[in-house]
Design a protein around this motif. Sequence first.
Motif, PDB file in Angstrom:
ATOM      1  N   GLU A   1      27.143  15.260 -45.154  1.00 57.09           N
ATOM      2  CA  GLU A   1      26.713  16.227 -47.005  1.00 57.09           C
ATOM      3  C   GLU A   1      25.294  16.477 -46.352  1.00 57.09           C
ATOM      4  OE1 GLU A   1      23.886  14.437 -48.718  1.00 57.09           O
ATOM      5  OE2 GLU A   1      23.747  16.296 -49.691  1.00 57.09           O
ATOM      6  N   GLY A   2      24.480  16.493 -45.059  1.00 56.69           N
ATOM      7  CA  GLY A   2      22.972  16.473 -45.319  1.00 56.69           C
ATOM      8  C   GLY A   2      22.828  17.060 -43.456  1.00 56.69           C
ATOM      9  N   CYS A   3      23.916  17.559 -43.010  1.00 60.20           N
ATOM     10  CA  CYS A   3      24.110  18.858 -41.763  1.00 60.20           C
ATOM     11  C   CYS A   3      24.062  20.331 -42.503  1.00 60.20           C
ATOM     12  CB  CYS A   3      25.533  18.268 -40.811  1.00 60.20           C
ATOM     13  SG  CYS A   3      25.312  19.597 -39.355  1.00 60.20           S
ATOM     14  N   ILE A   4      22.917  20.707 -42.034  1.00 56.24           N
ATOM     15  CA  ILE A   4      22.757  22.020 -42.147  1.00 56.24           C
ATOM     16  C   ILE A   4      23.236  23.386 -40.897  1.00 56.24           C
ATOM     17  CG2 ILE A   4      21.248  24.252 -42.410  1.00 56.24           C
ATOM     18  CD1 ILE A   4      19.288  22.042 -43.861  1.00 56.24           C
ATOM     19  N   GLU A   5      22.714  22.891 -39.720  1.00 50.56           N
ATOM     20  CA  GLU A   5      23.337  23.365 -38.643  1.00 50.56           C
ATOM     21  C   GLU A   5      23.933  22.207 -37.510  1.00 50.56           C
ATOM     22  OE1 GLU A   5      19.315  25.345 -38.282  1.00 50.56           O
ATOM     23  OE2 GLU A   5      20.683  26.474 -37.020  1.00 50.56           O
ATOM     24  N   TYR A   6      24.452  22.614 -36.282  1.00 53.68           N
ATOM     25  CA  TYR A   6      25.166  21.806 -35.611  1.00 53.68           C
ATOM     26  C   TYR A   6      24.933  22.690 -34.522  1.00 53.68           C
ATOM     27  CZ  TYR A   6      25.630  17.222 -33.941  1.00 53.68           C
ATOM     28  OH  TYR A   6      25.541  16.020 -32.623  1.00 53.68           O
TER      29      TYR A   6
ATOM     30  N   GLN B   1      18.651  10.523 -40.207  1.00 57.17           N
ATOM     31  CA  GLN B   1      18.693   8.726 -40.112  1.00 57.17           C
ATOM     32  C   GLN B   1      20.362   8.045 -40.087  1.00 57.17           C
ATOM     33  OE1 GLN B   1      15.721   7.823 -38.793  1.00 57.17           O
ATOM     34  NE2 GLN B   1      17.200   5.955 -38.507  1.00 57.17           N
ATOM     35  N   ALA B   2      20.969   9.247 -41.322  1.00 61.09           N
ATOM     36  CA  ALA B   2      22.092   9.062 -42.032  1.00 61.09           C
ATOM     37  C   ALA B   2      23.352   9.081 -40.476  1.00 61.09           C
ATOM     38  CB  ALA B   2      23.013   9.326 -43.117  1.00 61.09           C
ATOM     39  N   HIS B   3      23.070   9.756 -39.389  1.00 62.16           N
ATOM     40  CA  HIS B   3      23.805  10.758 -38.963  1.00 62.16           C
ATOM     41  C   HIS B   3      23.527  10.035 -37.779  1.00 62.16           C
ATOM     42  CE1 HIS B   3      24.908  13.223 -35.372  1.00 62.16           C
ATOM     43  NE2 HIS B   3      23.998  13.531 -35.092  1.00 62.16           N
ATOM     44  N   ILE B   4      22.217   9.449 -37.633  1.00 66.54           N
ATOM     45  CA  ILE B   4      22.104   8.717 -36.427  1.00 66.54           C
ATOM     46  C   ILE B   4      22.697   7.191 -36.645  1.00 66.54           C
ATOM     47  CG2 ILE B   4      19.891   6.981 -34.928  1.00 66.54           C
ATOM     48  CD1 ILE B   4      18.608   9.952 -35.952  1.00 66.54           C
ATOM     49  N   GLU B   5      22.843   6.687 -37.324  1.00 69.85           N
ATOM     50  CA  GLU B   5      23.807   5.379 -38.028  1.00 69.85           C
ATOM     51  C   GLU B   5      25.033   5.424 -38.311  1.00 69.85           C
ATOM     52  OE1 GLU B   5      21.498   3.905 -41.659  1.00 69.85           O
ATOM     53  OE2 GLU B   5      19.596   3.650 -40.227  1.00 69.85           O
ATOM     54  N   SER B   6      25.550   7.247 -37.966  1.00 70.00           N
ATOM     55  CA  SER B   6      27.122   6.909 -38.270  1.00 70.00           C
ATOM     56  C   SER B   6      27.872   6.575 -37.288  1.00 70.00           C
ATOM     57  CB  SER B   6      27.024   8.952 -38.776  1.00 70.00           C
ATOM     58  OG  SER B   6      26.704   9.217 -37.218  1.00 70.00           O
TER      59      SER B   6
ATOM     60  N   THR C   1      29.556   6.027 -31.733  1.00 74.16           N
ATOM     61  CA  THR C   1      30.511   6.649 -30.288  1.00 74.16           C
ATOM     62  C   THR C   1      30.080   6.853 -29.618  1.00 74.16           C
ATOM     63  OG1 THR C   1      31.708   6.066 -32.716  1.00 74.16           O
ATOM     64  CG2 THR C   1      32.696   6.473 -30.494  1.00 74.16           C
ATOM     65  N   TYR C   2      29.795   8.119 -30.351  1.00 73.79           N
ATOM     66  CA  TYR C   2      29.530   9.250 -29.219  1.00 73.79           C
ATOM     67  C   TYR C   2      28.350   8.214 -28.129  1.00 73.79           C
ATOM     68  CZ  TYR C   2      25.664  12.537 -27.728  1.00 73.79           C
ATOM     69  OH  TYR C   2      24.722  12.607 -26.950  1.00 73.79           O
TER      70      TYR C   2
ATOM     71  N   LYS D   1      33.358  16.469 -29.288  1.00 68.34           N
ATOM     72  CA  LYS D   1      33.639  15.406 -29.509  1.00 68.34           C
ATOM     73  C   LYS D   1      33.305  14.677 -31.257  1.00 68.34           C
ATOM     74  CE  LYS D   1      36.901  12.863 -26.717  1.00 68.34           C
ATOM     75  NZ  LYS D   1      36.960  11.323 -25.850  1.00 68.34           N
ATOM     76  N   VAL D   2      31.536  14.825 -30.905  1.00 74.19           N
ATOM     77  CA  VAL D   2      31.178  14.807 -32.445  1.00 74.19           C
ATOM     78  C   VAL D   2      30.530  16.075 -33.263  1.00 74.19           C
ATOM     79  CG1 VAL D   2      28.965  15.270 -31.164  1.00 74.19           C
ATOM     80  CG2 VAL D   2      29.139  13.458 -32.389  1.00 74.19           C
ATOM     81  N   ILE D   3      30.830  16.758 -32.488  1.00 73.35           N
ATOM     82  CA  ILE D   3      30.455  18.218 -33.048  1.00 73.35           C
ATOM     83  C   ILE D   3      31.349  18.086 -34.958  1.00 73.35           C
ATOM     84  CG2 ILE D   3      30.650  20.845 -33.654  1.00 73.35           C
ATOM     85  CD1 ILE D   3      30.571  20.891 -30.354  1.00 73.35           C
TER      86      ILE D   3
END
Lengths: 97, 97
Positions: free
Chosen positions: B35-40, B65-70, B75-76, B26-28
């Motif tokens: 915006e700052g994600c290059i690969e996941y 940091q923005a990812h961790i606070e998203s 929720t994940y 679900k989190v992919i």
Amino acid sequence: MSAITIMAVLQAKEGKEQELFDELQKVISPSRAEEGCIEYTLHQSMDDNGTFAFYETWKDEAALQAHIESTHYQTYRLAVEGLIEKREVHRLHKVAQ
Amino acid sequence: MSAITIMAVLQAKEGKEQELFDELQKVISPSRAEEGCIEYTLHQSMDDNGTFAFYETWKDEAALQAHIESTHYQTYRLAVEGLIEKREVHRLHKVAQ
């Protein structure tokens, strides 16, 4: 047969960090040159300069096997034998999404 | 500031493998949309279907940091709290070659 991704995390013995790093770097280009190599990336930990990680993807099991049996990989494994404290290897499939 | 790569290896609690796998998937897409994600990329172990691994690269520390606070990541983390036996996270820099 589907592609195989390897995550390998390596911890250097104390005082062997640079020596291990040098050996790890030597194996990158010959591995990338292998026919079945899709990606082959070395990383160094941000938190501990003695921890390194490879992220590799191989076309299939046969390509991975050919890599493991290659001269450059065998040379590398001999060269790092006394330099590694801990090694953790995961054989993975990418989850399509 | 240079890009940051995360390798996270997660081990499900016994009997929680499928539940964890569902939450991980679900989190992919919301993470990739950042915006700052290059690969996941999510992976499942070939040797133990309760072991999963994320391989992520973020533009810089602020993006991570923005990812961790998203909301989707928070929720994940709540959703998987009771499902994870072991978690190992490496913060890495790619070694240019």
